[in-house]
Design a protein around this motif. Structure first.
Motif, PDB file in Angstrom:
ATOM      1  N   LEU A 152       8.937   1.250  -1.628  1.00  0.00           N
ATOM      2  CA  LEU A 152       8.763  -0.052  -1.002  1.00  0.00           C
ATOM      3  C   LEU A 152       8.439  -1.083  -2.082  1.00  0.00           C
ATOM      4  O   LEU A 152       7.503  -0.891  -2.861  1.00  0.00           O
ATOM      5  CB  LEU A 152       7.614  -0.023   0.015  1.00  0.00           C
TER       6      LEU A 152
ATOM      7  N   ARG B   3      13.737  -1.795   0.228  1.00  0.00           N
ATOM      8  CA  ARG B   3      13.444  -0.420   0.614  1.00  0.00           C
ATOM      9  C   ARG B   3      14.490   0.486  -0.044  1.00  0.00           C
ATOM     10  O   ARG B   3      15.690   0.294   0.146  1.00  0.00           O
ATOM     11  CB  ARG B   3      13.487  -0.265   2.145  1.00  0.00           C
TER      12      ARG B   3
ATOM     13  N   ALA C 213       5.156   0.442  -3.979  1.00  0.00           N
ATOM     14  CA  ALA C 213       4.464   1.697  -3.709  1.00  0.00           C
ATOM     15  C   ALA C 213       5.448   2.638  -3.040  1.00  0.00           C
ATOM     16  O   ALA C 213       6.582   2.245  -2.703  1.00  0.00           O
ATOM     17  CB  ALA C 213       3.237   1.468  -2.820  1.00  0.00           C
ATOM     18  N   VAL C 214       4.994   3.866  -2.817  1.00  0.00           N
ATOM     19  CA  VAL C 214       5.820   4.861  -2.150  1.00  0.00           C
ATOM     20  C   VAL C 214       5.233   5.162  -0.781  1.00  0.00           C
ATOM     21  O   VAL C 214       4.034   5.455  -0.649  1.00  0.00           O
ATOM     22  CB  VAL C 214       5.918   6.154  -2.979  1.00  0.00           C
ATOM     23  N   ALA C 215       6.080   5.102   0.247  1.00  0.00           N
ATOM     24  CA  ALA C 215       5.659   5.422   1.605  1.00  0.00           C
ATOM     25  C   ALA C 215       5.523   6.936   1.757  1.00  0.00           C
ATOM     26  O   ALA C 215       6.052   7.707   0.949  1.00  0.00           O
ATOM     27  CB  ALA C 215       6.679   4.880   2.596  1.00  0.00           C
ATOM     28  N   PRO C 216       4.820   7.409   2.803  1.00  0.00           N
ATOM     29  CA  PRO C 216       4.666   8.859   3.017  1.00  0.00           C
ATOM     30  C   PRO C 216       5.985   9.624   3.101  1.00  0.00           C
ATOM     31  O   PRO C 216       6.047  10.797   2.737  1.00  0.00           O
ATOM     32  CB  PRO C 216       3.892   8.929   4.328  1.00  0.00           C
ATOM     33  N   ASP C 217       7.058   8.962   3.560  1.00  0.00           N
ATOM     34  CA  ASP C 217       8.336   9.665   3.662  1.00  0.00           C
ATOM     35  C   ASP C 217       9.136   9.639   2.361  1.00  0.00           C
ATOM     36  O   ASP C 217      10.285  10.087   2.309  1.00  0.00           O
ATOM     37  CB  ASP C 217       9.182   9.089   4.797  1.00  0.00           C
TER      38      ASP C 217
ATOM     39  N   ALA D 233       0.833  -1.201   0.000  1.00  0.00           N
ATOM     40  CA  ALA D 233       0.000   0.000   0.000  1.00  0.00           C
ATOM     41  C   ALA D 233       0.867   1.250   0.000  1.00  0.00           C
ATOM     42  O   ALA D 233       1.954   1.276   0.591  1.00  0.00           O
ATOM     43  CB  ALA D 233      -0.914  -0.001   1.224  1.00  0.00           C
ATOM     44  N   GLY D 234       0.377   2.304  -0.653  1.00  0.00           N
ATOM     45  CA  GLY D 234       1.084   3.577  -0.668  1.00  0.00           C
ATOM     46  C   GLY D 234       0.824   4.332  -1.956  1.00  0.00           C
ATOM     47  O   GLY D 234      -0.093   3.997  -2.728  1.00  0.00           O
ATOM     48  N   GLY D 235       1.624   5.365  -2.187  1.00  0.00           N
ATOM     49  CA  GLY D 235       1.458   6.186  -3.376  1.00  0.00           C
ATOM     50  C   GLY D 235       2.040   5.534  -4.615  1.00  0.00           C
ATOM     51  O   GLY D 235       2.739   4.522  -4.559  1.00  0.00           O
TER      52      GLY D 235
ATOM     53  N   GLU E 204       1.683  -2.286  -9.241  1.00  0.00           N
ATOM     54  CA  GLU E 204       1.225  -1.195  -8.373  1.00  0.00           C
ATOM     55  C   GLU E 204      -0.240  -1.427  -8.039  1.00  0.00           C
ATOM     56  O   GLU E 204      -1.079  -1.521  -8.934  1.00  0.00           O
ATOM     57  CB  GLU E 204       1.398   0.162  -9.060  1.00  0.00           C
TER      58      GLU E 204
ATOM     59  N   THR F 201      10.086   6.898   0.705  1.00  0.00           N
ATOM     60  CA  THR F 201      10.797   5.643   0.492  1.00  0.00           C
ATOM     61  C   THR F 201      10.022   4.757  -0.481  1.00  0.00           C
ATOM     62  O   THR F 201       8.797   4.607  -0.362  1.00  0.00           O
ATOM     63  CB  THR F 201      10.977   4.899   1.829  1.00  0.00           C
TER      64      THR F 201
END
Length: 456
Positions: free
Chosen positions: A412, A427, A404-408, A343-345, A390, A410
């Motif tokens: 993933l 990561r 996906a992309v984490a909020p910070d 999950a993520g961006g 994705e 990174t």
């Protein structure tokens, strides 16, 4: 894969679908439990089956120590054919080692002791046996003196099973798979089974077997039917009786379903008996209920899996209020099982940076492959290449990956080795140009480039 069983509904087989659903709930919600597949048989018919995507019914799965039960079946067949005597010593099958094995207890280890993990050693001997002879594990094992008289103590001991496999190879003149193919695999309809081999070309025996979930179910059903398949006897009834009853006590094992006694490469349990392997590979046989439960997964807490079966599944068999209305809902659920993607961006343009390097990673680079990114990971002297989905798992041969992309910021990427229990986390720090890799569960005898079905 040609292993098939007649399909039925839970209610027609006297099983309440709500209990199966609660079992699935428990598997999906319990910490350190991750299911990959389930096949539930009753009266030789499928009551429920399902695979958590990206795992699939036509794929093999690494069985780890559940491999031992297939090795034991080979020994049972060899006994039936008069090739092996349970009361013969292990050493008698390797006369070339006679002068090397001087310890009297080692010389008294019998085939039945190997089957029962009762060689007389108080603990695992794999490392000591390999140290004693790096090139011949049987010789190293027999040169590792038992602590007690063989047959008197239990110790889970990989060289016991390896030696059993070596005995079958010695008396048959071929490999374990070659021996099992016409005698067990073909009759049971198992056409896809492979075994990891060591540097000598011998199957590990105690681990390394890759087979589909249906093969696990078929082996359990054979033992449930006391060795008979489609009217033909494959295993002697007295063999089945011995294999599935306590041959040696093991009260010091920590978990309740691991301290009920040990048979011939089968564990006795609070209910029935089973073969199992690391990270949640199970063949559970419940003779009183005429049930076989086959499971694969990536589970660190294997006792929790059995606890869930006893709490939810067992009471559903012959329940007083079997709910036929729940069958269709359960069928729909089983058809839509899946492990959530990362999950993520959305992933950014990953080709503008890299290759990325980090601890244990020689290089990680991304390129476009159609509408998806492809990750190429340089590790262990080779390259692991995988498509990255994705919002979904992109399945690429024996691999599946999601990113996906984490909020910070990174990146993933999770990589699943879908012929095994294992998952690797990647990561990537785009700004720093670094990457890290870690295992969700540590492979026991393979690396990232060999975590797949071995070649025949």
């Amino acid at each position: 894969m040609t292993t098939t069983f007649p399909r039925s509904t839970p209610s027609d087989l006297g099983i309440d679908a709500r209990g199966i659903a609660r079992f699935l709930d428990a598997l999906e919600s319990t910490p350190d439990v991750e299911p990959h597949s389930i096949v539930l048989l009753r009266h030789g018919q499928v009551a429920a089956e399902g695979w958590w995507s990206p795992y699939a019914s036509d794929r093999v799965h690494l069985l780890y120590s559940l491999s031992k039960s297939f090795t034991a079946a080979a020994v049972g067949i060899a006994v039936r054919e008069g090739l092996v005597d349970l009361d013969a010593t292990a050493l008698s099958h390797f006369p070339e080692l006679d002068a090397d094995v001087t310890d009297e207890r080692s010389r008294r280890i019998r085939v039945r002791h190997l089957l029962a993990m009762a060689s007389g050693h108080r603990e695992e001997t794999l490392d000591r046996a390999r140290a004693a002879d790096p090139e011949n594990l049987v010789r190293g094992f027999l040169r590792t003196p038992p602590d007690e008289e063989p047959g008197t103590v239990f110790a889970y001991n990989q060289p016991c099973t390896y030696t059993l496999g070596a005995i079958v190879r010695r008396v048959s003149g071929g490999s374990l798979v070659d021996f099992l193919r016409p005698r067990l695999l073909d009759p049971l309809g198992i056409d896809d089974l492979a075994w990891r081999r060591d540097d000598t070309g011998a199957e590990l025996g105690f681990s390394g077997c890759y087979a589909p979930t249906s093969a696990i179910a078929a082996l359990g059903q054979l033992y449930l039917q006391r060795g008979v398949w489609n009217g033909d006897r494959i295993l002697d009834e007295d063999w089945v009786a011995a294999a599935t009853s306590t041959q040696v006590a093991n009260p010091d094992e920590g978990n309740p379903d691991w301290s009920q006694g040990y048979g011939f490469q089968f564990w006795m349990a609070r209910h029935g008996f089973r073969g199992d392997g690391a990270y949640g590979q199970f063949c559970v046989v419940l003779p009183d209920q005429d049930v076989v439960l086959a499971l694969t997964g990536q589970s660190l807490d294997m006792q929790a899996v059995l606890d869930a079966a006893w709490q939810h599944l067992l009471p559903a068999v012959d329940a007083a209020d079997v709910d036929a209305a729940g069958d269709s809902g359960l069928e729909a659920r089983l058809a839509s099982l899946g492990i959530p993607a990362v999950a993520g961006g959305r992933l950014p343009d990953l080709a503008v940076a890299g290759p990325f390097r980090g601890d244990g990673i020689d290089g990680l680079a991304f390129t476009r492959d159609g509408a998806r990114w492809r990750a190429a990971l340089d590790v262990d002297g080779g390259t692991l290449s995988v498509l990255v989905g994705e919002g979904e798992w992109a399945v690429d041969g024996p691999l599946a990956a999601s990113g996906a992309v984490a909020p910070d910021g990174t990146v993933l990427v999770d990589v699943r080795f879908v012929e095994t229990p294992h998952l690797a986390h990647l990561r990537v720090d785009l700004a720093a140009g670094t990457a890290t890799a870690s295992w969700a569960t540590q492979p026991l005898h393979d690396g990232p480039l060999t975590l797949r079905r071995p070649a025949d």
